[in-house]
Design a protein around this motif. Structure first.
Motif, short mmCIF file in Angstrom:
data_model
loop_
_atom_site.label_atom_id
_atom_site.label_comp_id
_atom_site.label_asym_id
_atom_site.label_seq_id
_atom_site.Cartn_x
_atom_site.Cartn_y
_atom_site.Cartn_z
N MET A 197 1.94 1.17 -3.13
CA MET A 197 1.67 -0.23 -3.50
C MET A 197 0.81 -0.91 -2.44
O MET A 197 -0.10 -1.66 -2.75
CB MET A 197 3.00 -0.98 -3.67
CG MET A 197 3.80 -0.52 -4.86
SD MET A 197 5.46 -1.19 -4.89
CE MET A 197 5.13 -2.88 -5.33
N PHE A 198 1.11 -0.61 -1.19
CA PHE A 198 0.38 -1.25 -0.09
C PHE A 198 -1.07 -0.75 -0.01
O PHE A 198 -2.02 -1.54 -0.03
CB PHE A 198 1.12 -0.98 1.22
CG PHE A 198 0.43 -1.53 2.44
CD1 PHE A 198 0.54 -2.87 2.76
CD2 PHE A 198 -0.33 -0.71 3.26
CE1 PHE A 198 -0.10 -3.39 3.89
CE2 PHE A 198 -0.96 -1.22 4.38
CZ PHE A 198 -0.84 -2.56 4.69
N ARG B 249 -4.87 -5.86 -5.21
CA ARG B 249 -3.72 -6.74 -5.49
C ARG B 249 -3.28 -7.32 -4.14
O ARG B 249 -2.39 -6.79 -3.48
CB ARG B 249 -2.61 -5.93 -6.16
CG ARG B 249 -1.70 -6.79 -6.99
CD ARG B 249 -0.84 -5.98 -7.90
NE ARG B 249 -1.58 -5.33 -8.96
CZ ARG B 249 -1.03 -4.54 -9.88
NH1 ARG B 249 0.27 -4.31 -9.86
NH2 ARG B 249 -1.76 -3.99 -10.83
N GLU B 250 -3.91 -8.42 -3.78
CA GLU B 250 -3.84 -8.93 -2.41
C GLU B 250 -2.42 -9.17 -1.86
O GLU B 250 -2.13 -8.77 -0.73
CB GLU B 250 -4.69 -10.21 -2.32
CG GLU B 250 -5.04 -10.63 -0.92
CD GLU B 250 -3.99 -11.52 -0.28
OE1 GLU B 250 -3.91 -11.52 0.95
OE2 GLU B 250 -3.23 -12.18 -1.01
N PRO B 251 -1.51 -9.79 -2.62
CA PRO B 251 -0.17 -10.02 -2.03
C PRO B 251 0.55 -8.74 -1.63
O PRO B 251 1.44 -8.77 -0.79
CB PRO B 251 0.59 -10.74 -3.15
CG PRO B 251 -0.46 -11.35 -4.01
CD PRO B 251 -1.62 -10.40 -3.95
N HIS C 1 5.04 -7.84 4.61
CA HIS C 1 6.37 -7.57 4.07
C HIS C 1 6.39 -6.29 3.24
O HIS C 1 7.41 -5.58 3.21
CB HIS C 1 6.87 -8.76 3.25
CG HIS C 1 6.13 -8.98 1.97
ND1 HIS C 1 4.92 -9.64 1.92
CD2 HIS C 1 6.41 -8.61 0.70
CE1 HIS C 1 4.51 -9.66 0.67
NE2 HIS C 1 5.38 -9.07 -0.10
N THR C 2 5.27 -5.96 2.58
CA THR C 2 5.20 -4.73 1.79
C THR C 2 5.28 -3.52 2.71
O THR C 2 6.07 -2.59 2.48
CB THR C 2 3.88 -4.67 1.00
OG1 THR C 2 3.72 -5.89 0.28
CG2 THR C 2 3.86 -3.50 0.03
#
Lengths: 303, 146
Positions: free
Chosen positions: A101-102, A111-113, A118-119
């Protein structure tokens, strides 16, 4: 010409260095203790994964092949991590999902967030958890092991193991605190300006607060934050200073959690504080709360 | 209650020592990777998504404008100008946070239009940067005449 005493001094220094290195190695990879704190972190990490992404990864949200693959992996890996079935493999799986995901969805697909701290922290925490005995307590793995032992007429296996994964979590948190503080050790931050920017961005807008002394408050807060982060970096790993820093550290993360959009970062940090605390001390607290005895360390017989 | 069976043997077998050394080597490699990320960026300026720099809040709030507006009255005095009231905008709307210099210039233009021909509006503004505050507009001249 060397003085007669110099070789002796040199060898004494070498011996001291060697002693310290051995002590560090012993702390790093030879510490054994209760597996319950690792298990609590395991359960907490699974819940943090869900609280952050379960809503975003529901199957209908991303109906592409890769989106469905991600969602399926996410839910299966984190569910296994939560219930503790093949716990260490589930931790690797959940960590790999977090890193995918990161790196891939976040950095590659934009997918910036998902590129935020935290990821990465959650993914790394899951991976490091795989190096702990996180499945030996509060898990399906534990249930199966106890059942198997019972059938064989053997005592239940110990809720005990090598804690080097927890030590690596301590190293990770120390590195994180130190470099977070180091980055802030600048005129821009210590002058209070960077905190003013953040306050204006999220709260005040483009009207500087009319509160008298606001600039001084920002500056004092900036110094306090940097001092606390250095303190947490060097103080939390040591028992003597830890007692004075645990509460300020948790309070710091609580304040950040309710004032800024840090997602699960603060909650993950608070959970990982369990890695600092002596695993057997955590075990004793749990035993006291449950009215039972603690898990006895190796070499002290049966309970 | 959990039953624990232990041997209490203090002498560690050779295999255990080899495993311990392997574990120590792995520990040092992982710890080195943890340290490499922030060192690469903070000491050597190397930015890569492969490594974590742990530069917290380093980008939040950058670009934000701290601005104050004043308008000259017929008697020559300068009084604070409420941009929300002048433009009929909500205090929680888009005007609340001015995020860059273009947005500031646009607001100044709208204020000058709303104030009418010959208006004298003074603007003091500074922008948040990585180095602190940078002054981007001073009130020494009429912003509507620029």
């Amino acid at each position: 010409m060397l003085a007669p005493s110099e070789p002796a001094v040199g060898s004494a220094g070498w011996r001291l260095l060697r002693k310290r290195a051995l002590r560090f190695a012993d702390w790093a990879v030879n510490s054994e203790g209760s597996s319950r704190s690792s298990a609590l972190i395991r359960i907490g990490i699974a819940m943090l994964f869900w609280s952050r992404w379960a809503g975003e990864l529901l199957l209908y949200m991303h109906q592409s092949a890769i989106g469905l693959v991600l969602s399926a992996n996410f839910f299966i890996a984190t569910a296994l991590l939560f219930i503790g079935y093949c716990s260490r493999a589930a931790a690797v799986w959940a960590g790999a999902v977090g890193l995918a995901m990161f790196y891939y969805f976040g950095h590659e697909l934009g997918r910036e967030p998902w590129t935020h701290h935290h990821t990465y922290l959650l993914a790394v925490a899951a991976l490091l958890l795989a190096l702990t005995p996180c499945g030996r307590s509060y898990s399906v793995d534990r249930y199966l092991a106890v059942t198997r032992a019972g059938r064989a007429g053997l005592p239940a296996p110990a809720e005990y193991g090598n804690l080097w994964g927890l030590r690596l979590i301590v190293v990770q948190l120390t590195v994180l605190y130190f470099f977070s503080a180091f980055d802030k050790t600048s005129y821009a931050f210590l002058s209070g300006a960077r905190l003013e920017h953040i306050f204006l961005w999220y709260y005040a807008g483009s009207d500087y607060p009319a509160l008298p002394g606001f600039h001084w408050l920002a500056m004092i807060t900036a110094f306090a934050v940097v001092a606390l982060e250095y303190g947490l970096a060097f103080g939390l790993p040591f028992r003597r200073t830890r007692r004075y820093l645990l509460l300020p550290g948790l309070a710091f993360h609580a304040v950040v959690y309710v004032t800024l959009p840090v997602y699960t970062f603060s909650a993950t940090m608070a959970l990982l504080y369990l890695a600092y605390v002596d695993a057997d001390a955590v075990d004793k607290v749990i035993a006291r709360l449950q009215g039972g005895g603690p898990i006895e360390p190796a070499g002290q017989g049966m309970s | 209650m959990v039953n624990v069976v232990t041997t209490g043997v203090s002498v560690r077998p050779a295999g255990w020592i080899a495993a311990g050394r392997l574990r120590l080597a792995a520990f040092l490699v992982i710890a080195a990777f943890m340290i490499a990320g922030p060192v690469a960026e903070q000491a050597f300026g190397l930015r890569t998504p492969l490594l974590r720099s742990w530069t917290m809040f380093s980008g939040i709030g950058l670009g934000v404008i701290d601005a104050s507006f004043a308008i000259r009255q017929p008697d020559g005095s300068l009084v604070p100008l409420d941009r929300f009231a002048m433009l009929g905008a909500s205090h929680d709307g888009k005007l609340k946070r001015i995020e860059d210099r273009d947005e500031l210039a646009s607001i100044i233009m709208r204020l000058c239009e709303a104030a009418g021909q010959g208006a004298d509006i003074r603007v003091s503004a500074r922008q948040g940067t990585r180095d602190g505050w940078r002054i981007v507009h001073t009130d020494t001249a009429n912003a509507c005449a620029e």
